[in-house]
Design an enzyme around this catalytic site. Structure first.
Site, short mmCIF file in Angstrom:
data_model
loop_
_atom_site.label_atom_id
_atom_site.label_comp_id
_atom_site.label_asym_id
_atom_site.label_seq_id
_atom_site.Cartn_x
_atom_site.Cartn_y
_atom_site.Cartn_z
N ARG A 224 0.85 -1.19 0.00
CA ARG A 224 0.00 0.00 0.00
C ARG A 224 0.88 1.24 0.00
O ARG A 224 1.96 1.25 0.60
CB ARG A 224 -0.88 0.03 1.27
N HIS A 272 -1.12 0.25 -9.69
CA HIS A 272 -1.82 -0.67 -8.76
C HIS A 272 -2.44 -1.83 -9.54
O HIS A 272 -3.65 -2.04 -9.52
CB HIS A 272 -2.89 0.06 -7.95
C1 OXD Z 1 -5.82 -6.14 -2.98
C2 OXD Z 1 -5.22 -5.21 -3.95
O1 OXD Z 1 -5.75 -5.87 -1.78
O2 OXD Z 1 -5.47 -5.34 -5.17
O3 OXD Z 1 -6.38 -7.16 -3.41
O4 OXD Z 1 -4.49 -4.30 -3.57
#
Ligand code: OXD
Length: 309
Positions: A224, A272
């Protein structure tokens, strides 16, 4: 009794279709279409608008459509007393593992620099590294981290992992807890962050941690954006302590156009997309949990409210 899907991208219809083709008896709604909110028992969510869950007074169960649940805990009005589940999926783990392997090989063989040189018609061999000489540290040995660690070890990397508690994994050196974080970092030529985002891990990728990495270490953050202190990464790249980074996640997504990462040659950015829940692979476990919820049976892949993942 029905299910509502709440997410802000364009994937609601494909999820709805996948759920209904798996089980035609399911009543599934997008949160954007007219539906009886009182009848909704399960919310299937991915980065839902803050406050949107308050509109469902009879919810009994919340399911994340991904592996992460941090976005649920970030919504102060989310009904956290309800059971919350997350996706645990072999395909998601394999996709992550392939992505990380590709990034590390790209870095070892300097492929990015060749692409840049090609655009300028520059013929310039750069030194490359060998798999067997590289120590990879995996920060976080959950489902994804374990898959990545095991696959990298199979390919021939020297792999070590750090987690809350020691893990017994073949060919992977295990480190645990705060006391063993620095020795773990000292031996990580490539550091891969796969931690869940919690209060304890927010900002963990900062100057203090970077200072413990060997000189010229490479960072991969596929967890993240909140794990990383962006400015500290830039500083450590500028002082040539960190040689570069691959980032898939950001504090704000999409990354604002004026963010300095866009112009940092040493940073390879992906949007992402390292590993994305595949509806065909994930829908069966979601439907199974829905039925278990209706039958009053324990749910699979429950999130611990204390741990936040
Ligand atoms: C998840 C993501 O948590 O795609 O699945 O970040």
């Amino acid at each position: 009794m029905s299910i509502v899907i709440i997410r802000q991208d364009d994937k609601i219809e494909s999820w709805k279709k996948a759920l209904q083709s798996h089980d035609a008896t399911l009543e599934v709604y997008s949160y954007l279409e007219p539906h009886d909110k009182e009848k909704v028992e399960m919310a299937l969510v991915w980065k839902h608008p803050i406050g949107s869950l308050k509109k469902y007074p009879n919810l009994v169960y919340l399911a994340s459509m991904g592996a992460g649940v941090d976005f649920i805990f970030e919504d102060p009005s989310a009904p956290l007393a309800l059971p919350i589940t997350r996706v645990v999926d072999r395909q998601l783990a394999i996709d992550m593992s392939e992505h990380v392997l590709a990034l590390i090989l790209n870095y070892l063989k300097g492929l990015d620099s060749y692409k840049v040189n090609q655009t300028k018609k520059i013929w310039k061999p750069v030194p490359y590294k060998r798999i067997a000489d590289v120590r990879v540290g995996i920060l976080g040995l959950g489902v994804l981290g374990t898959q990545v660690a095991q696959d990298l070890a199979k390919v021939g990397f020297q792999v070590q992992g750090w987690a809350h508690s020691h893990k017994e994994l073949q060919n992977i050196k295990s480190y645990a807890g705060n006391n063993e974080l620095n020795p773990f970092l000292n031996g990580s030529d490539v550091l891969v962050c796969l931690l869940p985002l919690t209060e304890a891990t927010t900002g963990i990728l900062n100057q203090h941690l970077f200072a413990q990495l060997p000189k010229n270490a490479y960072l991969i953050n596929v967890a993240r954006g909140g794990h990383l202190v962006d400015q500290d990464l830039q500083d450590f790249i500028h002082k040539q302590h960190i040689s570069g980074a691959s980032l898939d996640v950001y504090h704000e997504e999409p990354l604002p156009k004026d963010h300095f990462f866009w112009n940092l040659d040493e940073v390879l950015m992906t949007p992402h997309h390292a590993s994305v829940s595949d509806t065909n692979s994930v829908v069966p476990q979601i439907v199974e949990n829905y039925k278990r919820m209706q039958a009053g049976l324990p749910l699979f892949h429950l999130v611990s409210k204390n741990k936040g993942y």
